[in-house]
Motif scaffolding. Structure first.
Motif, mmCIF file in Angstrom:
data_model
loop_
_atom_site.group_PDB
_atom_site.id
_atom_site.type_symbol
_atom_site.label_atom_id
_atom_site.label_comp_id
_atom_site.label_asym_id
_atom_site.label_seq_id
_atom_site.Cartn_x
_atom_site.Cartn_y
_atom_site.Cartn_z
ATOM 1 N N MET A 1 -5.403 7.509 -25.930
ATOM 2 C CA MET A 1 -5.275 6.087 -25.987
ATOM 3 C C MET A 1 -6.028 5.437 -24.833
ATOM 4 S SD MET A 1 -1.985 3.635 -25.436
ATOM 5 C CE MET A 1 -1.994 3.985 -23.715
ATOM 6 N N LEU A 2 -5.882 5.968 -23.644
ATOM 7 C CA LEU A 2 -6.554 5.368 -22.491
ATOM 8 C C LEU A 2 -8.060 5.438 -22.620
ATOM 9 C CD1 LEU A 2 -4.232 6.715 -19.656
ATOM 10 C CD2 LEU A 2 -4.152 4.499 -20.787
ATOM 11 N N THR A 3 -8.582 6.504 -23.198
ATOM 12 C CA THR A 3 -10.015 6.605 -23.437
ATOM 13 C C THR A 3 -10.452 5.572 -24.465
ATOM 14 O OG1 THR A 3 -9.977 8.961 -22.958
ATOM 15 C CG2 THR A 3 -11.862 8.148 -24.193
ATOM 16 N N GLY A 7 -9.788 2.322 -20.350
ATOM 17 C CA GLY A 7 -9.200 2.232 -19.020
ATOM 18 C C GLY A 7 -7.689 2.290 -19.077
ATOM 19 N N VAL A 8 -7.077 1.918 -17.980
ATOM 20 C CA VAL A 8 -5.630 1.971 -17.871
ATOM 21 C C VAL A 8 -5.094 0.562 -17.674
ATOM 22 C CG1 VAL A 8 -3.711 2.925 -16.528
ATOM 23 C CG2 VAL A 8 -5.787 4.243 -16.802
ATOM 24 N N THR A 9 -4.059 0.232 -18.423
ATOM 25 C CA THR A 9 -3.420 -1.059 -18.229
ATOM 26 C C THR A 9 -2.618 -1.035 -16.939
ATOM 27 O OG1 THR A 9 -1.460 -0.401 -19.471
ATOM 28 C CG2 THR A 9 -3.243 -1.459 -20.711
ATOM 29 N N ALA A 10 -2.346 -2.191 -16.382
ATOM 30 C CA ALA A 10 -1.582 -2.257 -15.132
ATOM 31 C C ALA A 10 -0.118 -1.921 -15.343
ATOM 32 C CB ALA A 10 -1.714 -3.648 -14.521
ATOM 33 N N LEU A 11 0.388 -2.172 -16.554
ATOM 34 C CA LEU A 11 1.809 -1.965 -16.841
ATOM 35 C C LEU A 11 1.955 -1.290 -18.189
ATOM 36 C CD1 LEU A 11 4.843 -2.522 -16.249
ATOM 37 C CD2 LEU A 11 4.532 -4.707 -17.437
ATOM 38 N N TYR A 42 -2.983 8.168 -13.034
ATOM 39 C CA TYR A 42 -3.724 7.060 -13.652
ATOM 40 C C TYR A 42 -3.475 5.710 -12.990
ATOM 41 C CZ TYR A 42 -5.183 10.159 -17.375
ATOM 42 O OH TYR A 42 -5.747 11.180 -18.082
ATOM 43 N N GLY A 43 -2.373 5.553 -12.280
ATOM 44 C CA GLY A 43 -2.137 4.342 -11.522
ATOM 45 C C GLY A 43 -1.376 3.196 -12.153
ATOM 46 N N PRO A 44 -0.885 3.298 -13.399
ATOM 47 C CA PRO A 44 -0.149 2.151 -13.928
ATOM 48 C C PRO A 44 1.296 2.148 -13.445
ATOM 49 C CG PRO A 44 -0.112 3.857 -15.550
ATOM 50 C CD PRO A 44 -0.974 4.360 -14.395
ATOM 51 N N VAL A 45 1.928 1.012 -13.565
ATOM 52 C CA VAL A 45 3.368 0.922 -13.336
ATOM 53 C C VAL A 45 4.020 1.218 -14.678
ATOM 54 C CG1 VAL A 45 5.266 -0.634 -12.787
ATOM 55 C CG2 VAL A 45 3.119 -0.781 -11.517
ATOM 56 N N ILE A 46 4.974 2.131 -14.709
ATOM 57 C CA ILE A 46 5.689 2.443 -15.944
ATOM 58 C C ILE A 46 7.099 1.890 -15.796
ATOM 59 C CG2 ILE A 46 6.547 4.260 -17.460
ATOM 60 C CD1 ILE A 46 4.163 5.946 -16.629
ATOM 61 N N LEU A 47 7.405 0.891 -16.625
ATOM 62 C CA LEU A 47 8.699 0.219 -16.569
ATOM 63 C C LEU A 47 9.349 0.304 -17.947
ATOM 64 C CD1 LEU A 47 10.650 -1.465 -14.880
ATOM 65 C CD2 LEU A 47 9.422 -3.494 -15.678
ATOM 66 N N PRO A 48 10.207 1.305 -18.168
ATOM 67 C CA PRO A 48 10.818 1.465 -19.481
ATOM 68 C C PRO A 48 11.676 0.260 -19.861
ATOM 69 C CG PRO A 48 11.156 3.411 -18.127
ATOM 70 C CD PRO A 48 10.616 2.341 -17.234
#
Length: 92
Positions: A1-3, A7-11, A42-48
């Protein structure tokens, strides 16, 4: 998905599945080891999303619905004979 998105989303807001969250505390959920390593790499914030709080998921699901409608609207008159062909049309 990131490819695919380039890139990577912030959240990232997952649905709080047991496979990603070790302790589903409503205020400070604890991610499992692999999810934590993914976030560090990857650096995103993961907030379930909070348990039993469907209002947390509504905005995410609405965003998915908007993108889905946007894609289907542009491809509605085309016929595809393989998943790869459909993927190529979506990517374009």
């Amino acid at each position: 998905m990131l490819t695919y998105i380039g890139g990577v989303t912030a959240l990232i807001v997952p649905d709080n599945p047991r496979s990603l969250v070790r302790d589903a505390d409503p205020y400070e959920p604890v991610l499992n080891r692999l999810t934590e390593e993914f976030a560090v790499h990857y650096g995103p914030v993961i907030l379930p999303a909070r348990r039993r709080r469907p209002q947390d998921k509504a905005q995410v699901e609405n965003g998915v619905q908007v993108v889905e409608r946007w894609i289907l609207e542009r491809l509605r008159h085309r016929q595809f004979f393989s998943v790869a062909e459909a993927d190529a049309a979506i990517a374009a």
